[in-house]
Design a protein around this motif. Structure first.
Motif, PDB file in Angstrom:
ATOM      1  N   ASP A 110      36.875  30.759  54.893  1.00 56.10           N
ATOM      2  CA  ASP A 110      37.906  31.468  54.370  1.00 56.10           C
ATOM      3  C   ASP A 110      38.036  30.975  52.787  1.00 56.10           C
ATOM      4  OD1 ASP A 110      37.887  33.304  56.350  1.00 56.10           O
ATOM      5  OD2 ASP A 110      39.565  32.268  57.380  1.00 56.10           O
ATOM      6  N   GLU A 113      35.227  31.421  50.302  1.00 49.93           N
ATOM      7  CA  GLU A 113      35.371  32.929  49.909  1.00 49.93           C
ATOM      8  C   GLU A 113      36.358  32.815  48.782  1.00 49.93           C
ATOM      9  OE1 GLU A 113      35.637  37.471  51.299  1.00 49.93           O
ATOM     10  OE2 GLU A 113      35.922  35.786  52.857  1.00 49.93           O
ATOM     11  N   ARG A 114      37.616  32.242  49.079  1.00 48.20           N
ATOM     12  CA  ARG A 114      38.638  32.327  48.230  1.00 48.20           C
ATOM     13  C   ARG A 114      37.963  31.526  46.804  1.00 48.20           C
ATOM     14  NH1 ARG A 114      44.870  31.962  49.417  1.00 48.20           N
ATOM     15  NH2 ARG A 114      45.681  32.328  47.336  1.00 48.20           N
ATOM     16  N   THR A 115      37.597  30.696  46.834  1.00 42.83           N
ATOM     17  CA  THR A 115      36.962  29.822  45.640  1.00 42.83           C
ATOM     18  C   THR A 115      35.768  30.407  44.869  1.00 42.83           C
ATOM     19  OG1 THR A 115      37.464  27.934  46.914  1.00 42.83           O
ATOM     20  CG2 THR A 115      36.380  27.663  44.869  1.00 42.83           C
ATOM     21  N   SER A 117      35.550  33.784  44.899  1.00 40.11           N
ATOM     22  CA  SER A 117      36.359  35.130  44.100  1.00 40.11           C
ATOM     23  C   SER A 117      37.224  34.301  43.004  1.00 40.11           C
ATOM     24  CB  SER A 117      37.561  35.486  45.322  1.00 40.11           C
ATOM     25  OG  SER A 117      36.729  36.249  46.253  1.00 40.11           O
ATOM     26  N   ASP A 131      45.670  33.960  40.275  1.00 40.81           N
ATOM     27  CA  ASP A 131      44.732  33.790  41.369  1.00 40.81           C
ATOM     28  C   ASP A 131      44.747  32.047  41.413  1.00 40.81           C
ATOM     29  OD1 ASP A 131      44.030  36.068  41.853  1.00 40.81           O
ATOM     30  OD2 ASP A 131      42.010  36.104  41.132  1.00 40.81           O
ATOM     31  N   TRP A 135      45.529  29.564  44.437  1.00 43.43           N
ATOM     32  CA  TRP A 135      44.287  28.915  44.850  1.00 43.43           C
ATOM     33  C   TRP A 135      44.612  27.309  45.106  1.00 43.43           C
ATOM     34  CZ3 TRP A 135      41.654  24.852  42.784  1.00 43.43           C
ATOM     35  CH2 TRP A 135      40.462  24.378  43.451  1.00 43.43           C
ATOM     36  N   SER A 138      46.754  26.955  48.151  1.00 45.90           N
ATOM     37  CA  SER A 138      45.828  27.112  49.341  1.00 45.90           C
ATOM     38  C   SER A 138      45.077  25.563  49.500  1.00 45.90           C
ATOM     39  CB  SER A 138      44.988  28.175  49.423  1.00 45.90           C
ATOM     40  OG  SER A 138      43.978  28.276  50.464  1.00 45.90           O
TER      41      SER A 138
END
Length: 240
Positions: A110, A113-115, A117, A131, A135, A138
């Protein structure tokens, strides 16, 4: 041992005369290292820049070995933003912080994927400031320190949250802060869903930076934060 995956280049360090040790943040195998033979060559080196996306095959005789990479470029993000110092600094900071904080060989699909994006947003130039702030929040959680901005740590629910405890990372309301307000961190509106203004982003990164430096880094062996993050803050202040 052999597997294939995709990943973001985090770093490439010289190894011997012609090879490099390549650090990738892969989708299924987490942060993983391996040797790329001939990695300093004119043919291979451009693909191994931080932030680029690679298709990679990792091979080793034993799983515990460093192993070797065979890679093919998929997305050359770094090359598209060479003329934009701010976005280049953001991409570098993203990769450096991943290399600094993420556990080795632990799958984090997860967050990976965020990284990806975030890296795509930085490369496109659209919406990446907001973002990036979330990030980093997170990333703190991945490192074991979660900011809790849901309710006031001193009681009173979620109304009028205005501060953050520099010790616990929990939100505090104006009423709950009382005479202790000057000892607390100011909670930027951006972190509660407000507009992503440049000043708001800088304020939010001061907060996340406090916890990265004072809470997370000591748990990783008292190492200083990567200089790339400081360069990003300096670039943002020049824009302000």
């Amino acid at each position: 041992m052999e597997w294939r995956d995709q990943g973001i280049v985090l770093a490439a360090r010289p190894h011997g005369e012609t090879a490099v040790i390549l650090e990738l943040f892969t989708r299924e195998h987490g942060r993983h290292l391996g040797v790329v033979h001939g990695g300093v060559s004119r043919k291979k080196a451009p693909a191994l820049q931080p932030g680029n996306q690679l298709d990679a095959v990792w091979r080793a005789r034993l799983e515990s070995h460093m192993g070797t990479w065979t890679v093919e470029p998929l997305v050359s993000r770094a090359a598209t933003i060479l003329s934009d110092p701010l976005r280049l600094a953001a991409l570098s900071a993203t990769c450096a912080l991943c290399a600094f904080i993420l556990p080795e060989r632990e799958a984090l699909p997860d967050f990976q994927e965020r990284t990806e994006s975030l890296c795509d947003a930085i490369a496109s130039g659209e919406g990446w400031l907001r973002d990036y702030v979330f990030w980093e929040m997170s990333l703190l959680e991945i490192g074991g320190f979660r900011l809790d901005l849901s309710v006031c740590a001193a009681g009173g629910g979620a109304n009028d949250l205005a501060f953050i405890s520099p010790r616990t990372g929990r939100a505090v309301s104006r009423a709950g802060a009382g005479e202790w307000a000057d000892r607390l961190l100011v909670l930027p509106e951006l972190m509660l869903g407000g507009m992503a203004t440049l000043d708001g982003v800088l304020a939010a990164l001061e907060v996340t930076g406090h916890f990265l430096e004072k809470r997370l880094a000591p748990s990783l062996g008292e190492r200083p934060l990567p200089p790339a993050r400081g360069r990003l803050l300096a670039a943002l202040k020049r824009e302000a």
